[in-house]
Each structure stands twice: as C-alpha cells, then as structure tokens.
Enzyme design. Structure first.
Site, PDB file in Angstrom:
ATOM      1  N   ASP A   1       2.100  -0.894  12.081  1.00 42.14           N
ATOM      2  CA  ASP A   1       0.508  -1.049  11.368  1.00 42.14           C
ATOM      3  C   ASP A   1       0.519  -3.074  11.926  1.00 42.14           C
ATOM      4  O   ASP A   1      -0.525  -2.863  11.820  1.00 42.14           O
ATOM      5  CB  ASP A   1       0.401  -1.077  10.136  1.00 42.14           C
ATOM      6  CG  ASP A   1       0.252   0.316   9.489  1.00 42.14           C
ATOM      7  OD1 ASP A   1       0.470   1.188  10.224  1.00 42.14           O
ATOM      8  OD2 ASP A   1       1.182   0.668   8.084  1.00 42.14           O
TER       9      ASP A   1
ATOM     10  N   LYS B   1       0.795  -1.424   0.038  1.00 38.27           N
ATOM     11  CA  LYS B   1       0.085   0.004  -0.037  1.00 38.27           C
ATOM     12  C   LYS B   1       0.612   1.818   0.186  1.00 38.27           C
ATOM     13  O   LYS B   1       0.846   1.929  -0.482  1.00 38.27           O
ATOM     14  CB  LYS B   1      -0.858   0.079   1.454  1.00 38.27           C
ATOM     15  CG  LYS B   1      -1.712   1.245   1.547  1.00 38.27           C
ATOM     16  CD  LYS B   1      -3.299   0.463   1.948  1.00 38.27           C
ATOM     17  CE  LYS B   1      -3.331   0.482   3.611  1.00 38.27           C
ATOM     18  NZ  LYS B   1      -2.557   1.849   3.842  1.00 38.27           N
TER      19      LYS B   1
ATOM     20  N   ARG C   1      -7.501  -3.185   9.701  1.00 36.13           N
ATOM     21  CA  ARG C   1      -6.766  -4.043  10.631  1.00 36.13           C
ATOM     22  C   ARG C   1      -7.270  -4.729  11.990  1.00 36.13           C
ATOM     23  O   ARG C   1      -6.905  -6.218  12.417  1.00 36.13           O
ATOM     24  CB  ARG C   1      -5.164  -3.420  10.694  1.00 36.13           C
ATOM     25  CG  ARG C   1      -4.544  -2.844   9.816  1.00 36.13           C
ATOM     26  CD  ARG C   1      -3.165  -2.852   9.748  1.00 36.13           C
ATOM     27  NE  ARG C   1      -2.774  -1.894   8.120  1.00 36.13           N
ATOM     28  CZ  ARG C   1      -2.300  -2.138   7.488  1.00 36.13           C
ATOM     29  NH1 ARG C   1      -2.629  -3.859   7.534  1.00 36.13           N
ATOM     30  NH2 ARG C   1      -1.887  -1.114   6.578  1.00 36.13           N
TER      31      ARG C   1
HETATM   32  C1  S3P Z   1       2.883   4.578   6.032  1.00 43.45           C
HETATM   33  C2  S3P Z   1       3.181   4.795   7.309  1.00 43.45           C
HETATM   34  C3  S3P Z   1       2.978   4.669   8.991  1.00 43.45           C
HETATM   35  C4  S3P Z   1       1.626   4.270   8.405  1.00 43.45           C
HETATM   36  C5  S3P Z   1       0.659   3.860   7.398  1.00 43.45           C
HETATM   37  C6  S3P Z   1       1.269   3.932   6.441  1.00 43.45           C
HETATM   38  C7  S3P Z   1       3.308   5.465   4.976  1.00 43.45           C
HETATM   39  O1  S3P Z   1       1.855   5.727   9.185  1.00 43.45           O
HETATM   40  O2  S3P Z   1       0.675   3.672  10.051  1.00 43.45           O
HETATM   41  O3  S3P Z   1      -0.287   2.847   7.398  1.00 43.45           O
HETATM   42  O4  S3P Z   1       2.359   4.726   3.921  1.00 43.45           O
HETATM   43  O5  S3P Z   1       4.139   6.685   5.370  1.00 43.45           O
HETATM   44  P1  S3P Z   1       2.480   6.800  10.198  1.00 43.45           P
HETATM   45  O6  S3P Z   1       3.884   6.958   9.871  1.00 43.45           O
HETATM   46  O7  S3P Z   1       1.595   7.464  10.298  1.00 43.45           O
HETATM   47  O8  S3P Z   1       3.331   6.158  11.655  1.00 43.45           O
END
Ligand code: S3P
Length: 440
Positions: free
Chosen positions: A320, A21, A395
């Site tokens: 995550d 993703k 999740r």
């Molecule tokens: C992500 C960073 C994370 C993660 C999110 C995806 C990204 O968030 O929890 O699902 O793609 O940069 P944070 O940067 O807020 O921790």
C-alpha cells in the site's frame, strides 16, 4: 474545486497513529462471529471500517460504539450469521468485502454485496473461485465484479489452495471460510503477506498453523469447527497511515516527526526498510505490545535520500506504500526502480498509472512498466505545480498532498473526500505538523 498543499519550511511534531485498518476490519468480523461480548479500543473509524461494522450488524451481531474509538460487539456465536435484509454496501473497501465473503461463505445465508465505482471495478474471482471450490455459490455466475450475491453453507468442504497472487485478502478469505469447513483448509502463499488474520484468529482462541514452504512460499492452515471466543483488545497504530507523516518529515527542509504507537510487523514494514536503504534517518523506540503485535514510536528527520532498486521480496510488505514511496523517490538523488508489483494495477485505482501521472504532472520524470515504475529523482524538491487526478484513490490523494509540503510549487488534488475511507484525521494531523493545505 481543488485542495492544494503549499510548500512549508518546517514539518515537525508528534502524532499518535490512527488504528490499523486491516486489524480494525478483522477485529469487527471475528468479534461479530464470536461467542460472547468483545470490547475493542483504538478502532479506526474510517468509512471502510464503519461499513464493515454495519455489515456485521446486518448479519446479526450487536455492534455499539461506547465512546470515541471504543466499540462493544456481541457476537452471534453458535446461532451463526444470518441473511441480511438489504444488500451489504462496502463502499470503497476491498478488504471489507473480500474478507467478509470468506467469513459469510461458512454460514447458511444469502447476501448481496455492493460497493462504490472503484470497488465495483476490482477483480473478485480471486476470492469467489476458491470459495466456490469450498461449496459457496455466487450469482450472477461467471461475474468477476461486485455486485454479487453469495449463498453460503454451514458444511463447507476444506481445500488446499495456492492463490496466483501474493494477497492477504485472498489468504484471509479462505482461512475465514475454513473456520467453518469440515477438516483442514490450507493456503500456500507465493510469499508471506500480512499475517493479521492469523494473529487475530489466535487471539480469539483459534489454532492456526504457519510454516515455511518451498522457496519463499508460506503455508498457512486452519482446522474447521473451532469456535471464536470474545476478546478485549486494542488496535495498534497503522504503519501505512504513519508512512505519510514519516515521508513528510524526510522531504521537509526542517523535518522532525514522531509517530507514536505504530504496529511493527515484518509483513508490513517494507516502506520503512526501503526508506532506510534510501538513506532515511529513522529511529524506532519499542513501547510494548498490543493485540499480539509489537508497538513502536517511530522518529524521522530531514534526510538526503538516494534512489534504490526495491527488492521484489519487499513488495508484499509495502503493497500500500508505493504512492508515498514514489513521492520520496522524486526528492531523492538517482533512480528508484520498482518491479514485480503488478498487483498495484488492481488497487483502489490502477496505482501504477495513477502514480506515474501524479509525478509527471508535477514535473518529475518517470517511466511506466507493466509491473512497476522507475522514478528519476530530482535530487531535491521537484518542481510541483500540478493538479493531481486522485481517481477516487485515498493513497494517491494523501501522497500528492505530502509532496506539496516540500515541492518548489504547491501541489493540488481534485478531491479529498475519499481520504476518510482510511485516515479521517489526515488533514488535522498534517496541519498539526505544519502543513498548509487549503481548498482552492
Ligand atoms: C489488505 C491486504 C492488501 C492491501 C489492503 C489491505 C488486508 O490487499 O492492499 O489495503 O487487510 O488484508 P491484497 O491482499 O489484495 O494485496
């Protein structure tokens, strides 16, 4: 109506992991801003990523699906992103909205950003504060949540910034804005977070420097004015989605799963490291590289798990994966302790509270902390039998359904619709491996 996962004797088979993703969002954004035509294969076609594709189109890129999971994007290049005619709706996606705020900030445009109930309750000041320092404007002033209207400018001021949170989204937003700032933009991270923005910028021909700072700090910098060149790329498999299938194998009475084509990146592998410490039988076979990332086929089999204290240094690399970690911890012998994970309070739901409720309703003892939780493992299948409130969090829904495959009694969830935001094939993949999940 609920959806229920019934206990099954076996959880076995091979699955190719869905596209990552984080990488899918970034590939669409950079391709949409680049000079030339990019070809992206293996894109995750989850709702979050599709919203990013629509946003890039609304900002002037030509975005076309040429076959399943294959997308062609003609970037705006020197012409730059333009103001969209309608608000950009990011649905459930923190990553889409926050990273794109950073990218849009460096163009002469105005855009309104909106999102669903969950996204509209998540903090945005962590993004708008540094972008304001660079010269972007946000209205209504002083507001920390979506909807927000951003006005960017092509002559941003570079900044040197140390975010309060170890957050790849904050780092990435600043770096993407820094692409169009006049000079060197630098981010000092508390700890290294996922580095997909840095890697992907490089693959589009942009120089990004990364060096260690004091203690565990990580310093990332980018010089503005570099242009992005279109690429042909394939998106590696998502370790966060794979973690659900791997966990299913570990807790099954007869588990044996291979998840193929997973990205192996040390900024993302905290769950696999933690599971290894808990006694998980995992094996990785290297299968090459894709889009600047190492790829592995990961095998997992039924394992006798024991609780452990998750080192705080692993938190960012498994940010995550705490809902599914909590599930395997419920099957383990002894306590599993998580601290230093206060960021979980501001994910798609307050995940500390949602995890605690998910376990309690299924008869598992768990203690809640401000910045984490402690699970008292059941040394085998937990009672189950609960109806889990998913709180619009994909999740939590997937974790509860995995738990049901091997609990004493079935586990139900109140909703599964939001699983499509990140892993549309989840039910198919779970059923292929032997799960019995039905609407009840
Ligand atoms: C992500 C960073 C994370 C993660 C999110 C995806 C990204 O968030 O929890 O699902 O793609 O940069 P944070 O940067 O807020 O921790």
């Amino acid at each position: 109506m609920a959806w229920t996962s019934f206990p099954v004797d076996r959880f076995q088979g091979a699955i190719r992991a869905p596209g990552d993703k984080s990488c899918s969002h970034r590939a669409l954004m950079l391709a949409g801003a680049a000079n030339g035509v990019s070809e992206i294969s293996g894109l995750l076609e989850g709702e979050d990523v599709i919203n990013t594709a629509r946003a890039m189109q609304a900002l002037g890129a030509e975005v076309e699906q040429t076959a399943p999971k294959r997308w062609r994007i003609k970037g705006v290049g020197e012409a730059g992103l333009r103001s969209p005619f309608a608000p950009l709706d990011f649905g459930n996606s923190g990553t889409g909205s926050r990273l794109l705020m950073g990218l849009m900030a460096g163009y002469d445009l105005t855009a309104e950003l909106t999102g669903d109930k969950s996204l509209s309750s998540r903090p945005m000041a962590r993004i708008t504060d540094p972008l304001k320092l660079m010269g972007a404007q946000f209205t209504p002033e002083g507001r920390d949540k979506l909807p927000l209207t951003l006005t960017g400018r092509a002559d941003l001021t570079p900044i040197s910034y140390a975010p309060k949170q170890a957050s790849a989204q904050v780092k990435s937003a600043i770096l993407l804005a820094g692409l169009n700032a006049d000079g060197l933009t630098e981010v000092t991270e508390l700890h290294a977070t996922r580095d997909h923005t840095e890697r992907m910028l490089r693959s589009f021909g942009v120089d990004v420097s990364v060096r260690p700072g004091r203690g565990s700090q990580n310093l990332v910098s980018i010089r503005g004015g570099q242009s992005l060149q279109a690429v042909e790329t394939s998106i590696p498999g998502d370790p966060s989605s794979a973690a659900f299938l791997i966990a299913g194998a570990l807790i099954s009475p007869s588990g044996g799963v291979v998840v193929e084509h997973i990205m192996s990146n040390e900024t993302r592998d905290g769950f696999f490291q933690a599971a290894g410490r808990m006694g998980a039988g995992l094996g990785a076979e290297e299968i090459g590289d894709g889009a600047g990332e190492r790829l592995v086929d990961l095998q997992a089999a039924t394992s006798e798990l024991k609780g452990c204290t998750i080192p705080e240094t692993l938190v960012a690399a498994m940010i995550d994966e705490f809902p599914i970690l909590a599930v395997i911890a419920a099957f383990a012998k002894g306590e599993t302790r998580v601290r230093g994970a206060e960021e979980l309070r501001v994910k798609e739901s307050d995940r500390i509270s949602a995890i605690v409720a998910m376990l309690r309703v299924n008869g598992v003892e768990v203690e809640e902390h401000d910045d984490g939780f402690t699970v008292m493992g059941c040394d085998g299948p937990p009672p189950g039998g609960g109806l889990v409130e998913t709180r619009h969090d994909h999740r939590i829904a997937m974790s509860a359904l995995v738990m049901g495959t091997a609990s004493q009694k079935p586990v139900a969830v109140d909703d599964i619709a939001m699983i499509a935001t990140s892993y549309p094939e989840f039910l198919d993949h779970m059923r292929t491996l032997g799960a019995d999940i039905r609407e009840t």
